[in-house]
Design an enzyme around this catalytic site. Structure first.
Site, PDB file in Angstrom:
ATOM      1  N   ASP A   1       0.855  -1.184   0.000  1.00  0.00           N
ATOM      2  CA  ASP A   1       0.000   0.000   0.000  1.00  0.00           C
ATOM      3  C   ASP A   1       0.896   1.241   0.000  1.00  0.00           C
ATOM      4  O   ASP A   1       1.873   1.300   0.756  1.00  0.00           O
ATOM      5  CB  ASP A   1      -0.855  -0.051   1.284  1.00  0.00           C
ATOM      6  CG  ASP A   1      -1.955   0.985   1.312  1.00  0.00           C
ATOM      7  OD1 ASP A   1      -2.392   1.438   0.249  1.00  0.00           O
ATOM      8  OD2 ASP A   1      -2.392   1.331   2.443  1.00  0.00           O
ATOM      9  N   HIS A   2       0.573   2.214  -0.822  1.00  0.00           N
ATOM     10  CA  HIS A   2       1.309   3.485  -0.852  1.00  0.00           C
ATOM     11  C   HIS A   2       2.828   3.325  -0.972  1.00  0.00           C
ATOM     12  O   HIS A   2       3.575   3.913  -0.185  1.00  0.00           O
ATOM     13  CB  HIS A   2       0.986   4.333   0.387  1.00  0.00           C
ATOM     14  CG  HIS A   2      -0.396   4.902   0.348  1.00  0.00           C
ATOM     15  ND1 HIS A   2      -0.756   5.930  -0.497  1.00  0.00           N
ATOM     16  CD2 HIS A   2      -1.510   4.570   1.027  1.00  0.00           C
ATOM     17  CE1 HIS A   2      -2.033   6.204  -0.322  1.00  0.00           C
ATOM     18  NE2 HIS A   2      -2.530   5.393   0.583  1.00  0.00           N
TER      19      HIS A   2
ATOM     20  N   ASP B   1       2.524   5.193  -5.464  1.00  0.00           N
ATOM     21  CA  ASP B   1       1.781   6.428  -5.214  1.00  0.00           C
ATOM     22  C   ASP B   1       2.666   7.643  -5.448  1.00  0.00           C
ATOM     23  O   ASP B   1       3.441   8.038  -4.586  1.00  0.00           O
ATOM     24  CB  ASP B   1       1.246   6.424  -3.772  1.00  0.00           C
ATOM     25  CG  ASP B   1       0.477   7.700  -3.457  1.00  0.00           C
ATOM     26  OD1 ASP B   1       0.272   8.518  -4.371  1.00  0.00           O
ATOM     27  OD2 ASP B   1       0.082   7.862  -2.289  1.00  0.00           O
TER      28      ASP B   1
ATOM     29  N   HIS C   1      -7.979   9.788   4.647  1.00  0.00           N
ATOM     30  CA  HIS C   1      -7.338   8.712   5.420  1.00  0.00           C
ATOM     31  C   HIS C   1      -7.573   8.968   6.906  1.00  0.00           C
ATOM     32  O   HIS C   1      -7.412  10.097   7.372  1.00  0.00           O
ATOM     33  CB  HIS C   1      -5.830   8.707   5.181  1.00  0.00           C
ATOM     34  CG  HIS C   1      -5.440   8.208   3.816  1.00  0.00           C
ATOM     35  ND1 HIS C   1      -4.983   9.035   2.839  1.00  0.00           N
ATOM     36  CD2 HIS C   1      -5.442   6.961   3.288  1.00  0.00           C
ATOM     37  CE1 HIS C   1      -4.706   8.319   1.754  1.00  0.00           C
ATOM     38  NE2 HIS C   1      -4.975   7.060   2.001  1.00  0.00           N
ATOM     39  N   GLY C   2      -7.907   7.951   7.646  1.00  0.00           N
ATOM     40  CA  GLY C   2      -8.004   8.086   9.099  1.00  0.00           C
ATOM     41  C   GLY C   2      -9.432   8.320   9.562  1.00  0.00           C
ATOM     42  O   GLY C   2     -10.364   7.694   9.086  1.00  0.00           O
TER      43      GLY C   2
ATOM     44  N   HIS D   1      -9.600   4.833  -1.130  1.00  0.00           N
ATOM     45  CA  HIS D   1      -8.794   4.859   0.105  1.00  0.00           C
ATOM     46  C   HIS D   1      -9.599   5.616   1.152  1.00  0.00           C
ATOM     47  O   HIS D   1     -10.574   6.284   0.836  1.00  0.00           O
ATOM     48  CB  HIS D   1      -7.462   5.570  -0.146  1.00  0.00           C
ATOM     49  CG  HIS D   1      -6.483   4.714  -0.897  1.00  0.00           C
ATOM     50  ND1 HIS D   1      -5.236   4.414  -0.412  1.00  0.00           N
ATOM     51  CD2 HIS D   1      -6.589   4.082  -2.079  1.00  0.00           C
ATOM     52  CE1 HIS D   1      -4.609   3.639  -1.285  1.00  0.00           C
ATOM     53  NE2 HIS D   1      -5.408   3.426  -2.300  1.00  0.00           N
TER      54      HIS D   1
ATOM     55  N   THR E   1      -8.559   1.718   9.636  1.00  0.00           N
ATOM     56  CA  THR E   1      -8.617   2.526  10.854  1.00  0.00           C
ATOM     57  C   THR E   1      -9.653   2.002  11.848  1.00  0.00           C
ATOM     58  O   THR E   1      -9.356   1.809  13.028  1.00  0.00           O
ATOM     59  CB  THR E   1      -8.950   3.996  10.494  1.00  0.00           C
ATOM     60  OG1 THR E   1      -7.962   4.469   9.575  1.00  0.00           O
ATOM     61  CG2 THR E   1      -8.943   4.874  11.729  1.00  0.00           C
TER      62      THR E   1
HETATM   63 ZN   LIG Z   1      -4.401   5.174   1.191  1.00  0.00          ZN
END
Ligand SMILES: [Zn+2]
Length: 284
Positions: free
Chosen positions: A81-82, A103, A180-181, A209, A234
């Site tokens: 990922d990323h 990314d 994100h988060g 995402h 998360t």
């Molecule tokens: Zn992401």
């Protein structure tokens, strides 16, 4: 059984579902996601993000996820990922990851395109799939971000057409309002961006995402519009933390760590079961 992202995206397209991509920075989180997927008979993506390097290296996380994938009863893709550099991508491929995200979404469009095209060329030569990102998504892991304008981050559908055509990516992460988060306020999602990118790219599998914390309705709409991979971690991790709080309350005289780990695994498995039922087009 171990598979790559291209195969799972084909499955997702055929069934009009999204495949869950779950980070596995601990054995407990990886096992919880896999146990849930196996219970439902659904394919799964286990992934490692460089942001989790302080907890576990790309190599060790990869070996653990590969071992779990090899003995799984459902198809499992082991994904980076990323990936933030060619070096990180090469480390993942050498470890045995079957898919990588490259990314470069924070770089200018032409640079993102040319760097991604080169990564795709190398990865595809060894049957490793590639996800890239166009548009950008803010991070809000600990609720530090109070206000932002989601439109400033949106993917431009016309750019996506050229990007898909010239890079040959297997899946594309796009920005349409997710973060994100943790969400501080109800996110404003622009589903029309998904529809337009899908149309402009000839049906390329699209990735969401920041998939934690949306309403069930939002997930279903996003999937109906063309999202085929959803990154979710998360809220799974927060569920695991709550499992440990409950275990601490249950054993006031003292808690063995393996009991804490089991409690966390069980809580994360329940959370993943709930979300996978939505991703797979099922009920609650
Ligand atoms: Zn992401």
């Amino acid at each position: 059984m171990l598979t790559n992202l291209k195969e799972l995206m084909r499955y997702a397209q055929e069934h009009s579902v999204a495949i869950g991509g779950f980070n596995g920075p601990t054995l407990e989180s990886a096992r919880a996601s896999l146990e849930a997927a196996q219970e439902l008979g659904m394919p799964l993506i286990l992934q490692h993000a460089p942001v989790h390097e302080p907890f576990i290296s790309l190599e060790l996380a990869g070996k653990i996820m590969l071992a779990l994938a090899e003995e799984a009863t459902v198809p499992v893709c082991v994904h980076l990922d990323h990936g933030d550099s060619a070096e990180t991508v090469m480390r993942a491929i050498r470890t045995g990851y079957t898919s990588v995200m490259y990314d470069a979404s924070g770089k200018p469009f032409e640079q993102n395109l040319s760097e991604t095209r080169e990564i795709v060329r190398l990865a595809h030569s060894v049957n490793v799939s590639v996800e890239a990102e166009l548009g950008n998504m803010p991070h809000n892991f600990r609720g530090e971000m109070t206000e932002y304008d989601p439109e400033a981050f949106y993917t431009v559908p016309q750019d996506a057409a050229r990007f898909a055509r010239e890079t040959g990516v297997d899946a594309l992460a796009i920005s349409f309002g997710t973060v994100h988060g943790v969400y501080k306020a109800k996110p404003k999602l622009n589903f029309d961006i998904i529809r337009q990118v899908r149309a402009q790219t000839g049906g390329l599998p699209l990735v969401m995402h920041g998939g934690s914390g949306l309403s069930d309705e939002d997930y279903r709409t996003a999937i109906a519009c063309g999202i085929r991979k959803i990154n979710y971690y998360t809220y799974e991790a927060l569920a695991g933390g709550r499992g440990i709080y409950d275990a601490v309350a249950q054993y006031p005289q003292g808690l063995y760590f393996h009991d804490a780990a089991m409690a966390a695994t069980k809580a994360m498995r329940e959370d993943v079961l709930r979300i996978l039922r939505i991703f797979g087009g099922g009920g609650q």
